[in-house]
Scaffold this motif. Structure first.
Motif: not given
Ligand SMILES: Nc1ncnc2c1ncn2[C@@H]1O[C@H](COP(=O)(O)OP(=O)(O)O)[C@@H](O)[C@H]1O
Ligand SMILES: [Mg+2]
Length: 280
Positions: A175-185
Motif C-alpha cells: 500500500l502506498l499512501i500519497a498525500d497531495e504528492p503532485t500539488t506543488a508541481l
C-alpha cells in the motif's frame, strides 16, 4: 475483488485549549488489491489526518478511535508501536507533497534509499545499491548512479519527487499512501507523475490511497473516489459514476471547481472516459 485495506468507524478528536475538535467522524472505506482510492475534499476536511492515523502518526493532542482496521485481512487497530514501525516503510509507505519532508538534507539520495532496504529487507549493501539504481531508473531518473551521490537540494523538484517515489518503493510495499504528492508541481510535471504512479501500480501490483483536493487529478488516477467534507465521507463510488452523476451538491461544486486542465491531464482523463466532466 480482493480487499487489501479496510477501515471502519474512524474518529479523530483533537484537544484544543478549551474544546475538542471532532476532526474526523465515522470514516469508513476499503481499498482493493492493486486499486487506487482517492480521498478528495477541500482543505481542512480531514484527509491528511485520516491518512496519518492509518500510519499511527497523528499529531500531538490528537486521538484515534476505530471500530475496525485490517490490512491483508489482519487486525491493524490493536498493533503496538513496534508492530506499526514494522509495517511503515515496508508494507505501507508514504509520499508527501514536499519531498524535502521525506529526505534528510544531509545525506545523499543513494544512502537514503539504501537505508530503507538495509533496515527492512536485509543488511546487504550491494543488494541495496542495486535495488536503488534499478528503481531510480524505473521511475525515470536519468543518470541514476550520479543522482545517488547527490544531496536532495541538488535535484530539481521533479527529480526529487521521482526519487521520493523510488524510496517509497524500496521495500515493494502493498500500500502506498500519497498525500497531495503532485500539488506543488506544475501541470505538465503533475501529469507525468500521475502517469508514473499509474504505471508503477500496474507493474508492482500495489494499492494506492491518493489524497487530493483536485477532482481533475482524481479523474486521472482513481478507480474509486471518496468525497470528504467536514470530517465525513459524504459520497463514495466508482470514479466514472461519481464524476458522471454526482449525488451530492458538494461533489458537483468540486467538479465545477476543476480549473482549466492541461491537454496532457485532459488526455489522461479522456482515456478514462471521464474527459467530458473535466472543464477546460
Ligand atoms: N496538529 C493539529 N492541531 C490542531 N488542529 C489540527 C491539526 N492537524 C489538523 N488539524 C485540524 O483538523 C482538521 C483536518 O485537517 P487535515 O486532515 O489536515 O485536513 P486536509 O488534509 O483535508 O486539508 C482541520 O480543521 C485542521 O485545522
Ligand atoms: Mg492535507
Amino acid at each position: 475483488m480482493e480487499t487489501l485495506f479496510d477501515i471502519s468507524g474512524l474518529e479523530i478528536d483533537i484537544s484544543m485549549k478549551t474544546s475538542v475538535l471532532h476532526a474526523v467522524r465515522g470514516v469508513s472505506f476499503s481499498i482493493g488489491k492493486a486499486q487506487t482510492l482517492c480521498l478528495v475534499g477541500e482543505s481542512g476536511s480531514g484527509k491528511s489526518l485520516t491518512a496519518l492515523s492509518i500510519l499511527g502518526l497523528l499529531p500531538q493532542g490528537a486521538t484515534r478511535r476505530v471500530e475496525r482496521m485490517t490490512f491483508r485481512g489482519e487486525d491493524m487497530a490493536g498493533l503496538s508501536e513496534r508492530g506499526m514501525q514494522d509495517l511503515r516503510g515496508r508494507s505501507i509507505s508514504v509520499i508527501f507533497q514536499d519531498p524535502m519532508m521525506a529526505f534528510n538534507p544531509t545525506m545523499t539520495i543513494g544512502r537514503q534509499l539504501e537505508e530503507v532496504y538495509l533496515r527492512h529487507i536485509a543488511r546487504d549493501r550491494k543488494a541495496a545499491t542495486a535495488k536503488a539504481l534499478d528503481l531510480l531508473e524505473r521511475v525515470g531518473v536519468t543518470q541514476p548512479a550520479t543522482r545517488m551521490r547527490q544531496y536532495p537540494h541538488q535535484l530539481s523538484g521533479g527529480l526529487r519527487q521521482r526519487a521520493m517515489i523510488a524510496m517509497a518503493l524500496m521495500c515493494e510495499p502493498d500500500l502506498l499512501i500519497a498525500d497531495e504528492p503532485t500539488t506543488a508541481l506544475d501541470v505538465t510535471m503533475q501529469a507525468q507523475v500521475l502517469t508514473l504512479l499509474r504505471s508503477i501500480q500496474v507493474s508492482f501490483g500495489i494499492s494506492i490511497l491518493f489524497i487530493t483536493h483536485d477532482l481533475g487529478v482524481v479523474a486521472a488516477i482513481a478507480d474509486t473516489v471518496a468525497v470528504m467534507k467536514a470530517g465525513q465521507i459524504i459520497e463514495v463510488g466508482d470514479v466514472r459514476q461519481v464524476l458522471r452523476s454526482p449525488r451530492e451538491a458538494y461533489t458537483k461544486a468540486l467538479i465545477d471547481a476543476v480549473p482549466k486542465v492541461t491537454p496532457l491531464l485532459a488526455q489522461k482523463a479522456a482515456a478514462l472516459a471521464v474527459g467530458e466532466y473535466v472543464h477546460g
